[in-house]
Write an enzyme that holds these catalytic residues in place. Structure first.
Site, mmCIF file in Angstrom:
data_model
loop_
_atom_site.group_PDB
_atom_site.id
_atom_site.type_symbol
_atom_site.label_atom_id
_atom_site.label_comp_id
_atom_site.label_asym_id
_atom_site.label_seq_id
_atom_site.Cartn_x
_atom_site.Cartn_y
_atom_site.Cartn_z
ATOM 1 C CG HIS A 191 -2.828 -2.712 -4.832
ATOM 2 N ND1 HIS A 191 -1.700 -2.660 -3.877
ATOM 3 C CD2 HIS A 191 -2.626 -2.021 -5.622
ATOM 4 C CE1 HIS A 191 -1.162 -1.662 -4.200
ATOM 5 N NE2 HIS A 191 -1.654 -0.977 -5.378
ATOM 6 C CB CYS A 206 11.135 -0.596 1.035
ATOM 7 S SG CYS A 206 9.790 -1.633 1.340
ATOM 8 C CD1 TRP A 235 -0.123 -1.578 3.187
ATOM 9 C CD2 TRP A 235 0.823 0.517 3.191
ATOM 10 N NE1 TRP A 235 0.575 -1.673 4.433
ATOM 11 C CE2 TRP A 235 1.049 -0.220 4.371
ATOM 12 C CE3 TRP A 235 1.011 2.001 3.132
ATOM 13 C CZ2 TRP A 235 1.884 0.034 5.449
ATOM 14 C CZ3 TRP A 235 1.891 2.595 4.152
ATOM 15 C CH2 TRP A 235 2.344 1.564 4.897
ATOM 16 C CG ASN A 236 4.980 1.320 0.689
ATOM 17 O OD1 ASN A 236 4.700 0.463 -0.127
ATOM 18 N ND2 ASN A 236 6.305 1.400 0.897
ATOM 19 C CD GLU A 242 11.261 -3.220 -2.563
ATOM 20 O OE1 GLU A 242 11.503 -3.270 -1.254
ATOM 21 O OE2 GLU A 242 10.614 -2.317 -3.179
#
Length: 463
Positions: free
Chosen positions: A161, A268, A136-137, A234
């Site tokens: 998603h 991240c 979601w970021n 990732e």
């Protein structure tokens, strides 16, 4: 976790969605498989025209979709607009370059003869439907940086998603449909995480890509390994930010504020561990703390807001636990360290600078997903590198120095997928992106990313 749009600035549930049942998932899997068999035969000019059309539509939609993103996950609306614009840029970049990136590779004539052939080449072919499990970021960018190269390579996409950004997920499906992509080429699977394993095990799904937590990555990798399917992961990051004596300290401190607070600290690749040489430690910490404390925290739909709420209530609670643990073990909160007193609704947390951080504290090993910075003092470069590499993660890193010998040493020694010198980590379509250690494997973006979901087919020919 329910599939719902919950405004993190207020805690209000705006809309709930019914997840797809088995029949709905089967319908989309069948459509993706059918679409792939036809879409893979299209040429690069046709695919590029579709992707450019999607880019044009997204560019026109920037104001509207930015508000949707902000309402769903809380980033400042100015940042949401920038994210959408970045997606437009990446789409056009791949539309312009995919054919060149995937052109046949031909070995030297001498090597061809040595292989006993009269001709040989490497030809890149798409794999098939690719499952994308996305966070979601960066709800637009994370998807587009997978979809643009994957679709240009001739694959089809199935997007699972995050459950708190359903409006954005549905928008993306509609965007590609409006651009003229054939039915089934790009679809959203509005499901919970419990459906991922079944989708990934389906023989029609060729591969998977995931951006998310280490736990999610482990789960997907385990299933994909059992099915012998290609994956790109990732995962988390706890990026070091080294500041050495020759650095421009004012610029390093100002950039550090942006590097830590970007996306409300929920990135991240945000710098999270600031490792500062003792000779410049006091100057840097003073400047950095002042910058973090001055950030405007508030309603993310306001143009002046620099830090909005965290995306989820659980996320804020996790962040609070990490800060409380550090302070309880002797760290000092130079600023922040609590919820804003004037923002009672929503999941806000003050930008925070922790000094005196030690390996005994959870923030030393765990990712802080919010606007909290851990600062370390290092006596020399070797100690700074030891602290930087003492992490299970290895996504990216930042080094501030004017000494070229130090740059070379850091590039050689830092255990990370990227080293950004005198600047903050950022992703760009032309540069491969990914990490090492528990930050995952494989690469996105650039030529590396478009080839991840291709079959590198060796073609050997004799008269």
């Amino acid at each position: 976790m329910p599939i719902a749009t919950v405004n993190p600035a207020t805690g209000e549930t705006l809309e709930t969605f019914r997840p797809l049942g088995p029949d709905g998932i089967e319908e989309r899997l069948a459509a993706a498989d059918r679409a792939f068999r036809a879409y893979r035969t299209t040429g690069f000019p046709e695919r590029a025209a579709l992707l450019r059309r999607a880019a044009d539509l997204l560019e026109a939609d920037v104001p509207e979709i930015a508000r949707t993103v902000t309402t769903e996950m809380g980033k400042p609306v100015t940042a949401a607009r920038a994210e959408a614009a970045k997606c437009v840029k990446a789409m056009r970049w791949y539309a312009d370059r995919a054919e060149e990136l995937l052109a046949d590779e031909r070995p030297d004539d001498a090597d061809v003869r040595d292989a006993g052939a009269t001709a040989a080449r490497v030809h890149y072919r798409p794999l098939g439907p690719v499952l994308a499990v996305m966070p979601w970021n960066f709800p637009l960018w994370q998807v587009v940086r997978f979809a643009a190269p994957a679709l240009m390579a001739g694959n089809t996409g199935l997007l699972k998603h995050a459950s708190n950004v359903p409006r954005t997920a549905l928008y993306l499906e509609e965007l590609f449909r409006r651009a003229g992509y054939p039915e089934g080429v790009f679809q959203t699977l509005l499901t919970g995480s419990d459906a991922v394993e079944g989708v990934l095990r389906d023989p029609r799904v060729a591969a998977a890509t995931l951006t998310g937590s280490e736990a999610a990555g482990r789960a997907v990798a385990a299933v994909a390994g059992d099915e012998v399917k290609k994956t790109v992961l990732e995962l988390g990051g706890s990026d070091p930010y080294l500041v050495l004596p020759s650095a421009d300290i004012a610029r390093a401190a100002a950039t550090a504020v942006t590097a830590r607070a970007q996306n409300n600290g929920q990135s991240c690749i945000a710098a999270k561990r600031f490792i500062v040489h003792t000779d410049v430690y006091d100057d840097f910490v003073e400047r950095f703390t002042a910058g973090m404390a001055a950030l405007e925290v508030g309603d993310p739909l306001e143009e002046s807001t620099e830090v909005g709420p965290l995306a989820t209530e659980r996320g804020r609670a996790d962040l609070e636990e990490l800060v409380d643990d550090a302070v309880g073990r002797g760290a000092e909160a130079r600023c922040g360290g609590r919820r804003p007193r004037d923002l009672e609704r929503g999941w806000y947390y003050e930008p925070t600078v922790l000094t005196g951080v030690t390996p005994a504290m959870r923030v030393h090993q765990e990712e802080t997903f919010g606007p909290v910075a851990a600062v370390y003092r290092a006596e020399d470069l070797d100690e700074a590198l030891r602290i930087a590499n003492d992490s299970p993660f290895g996504l990216s890193s930042n080094v501030w120095t004017r000494d070229e010998a130090e740059v070379a040493h850091c590039v050689r020694e830092l255990e990370a997928g990227g080293v950004f010198v005198n600047g903050m980590t950022a992703s760009h379509p032309a540069l491969p992106f990914g990490g090492v250690k528990r930050s995952g494997y494989g690469r996105e973006l650039a030529g590396h990313g478009i080839k991840e979901f291709c079959n590198a087919t060796t073609v050997w020919q004799a008269d």
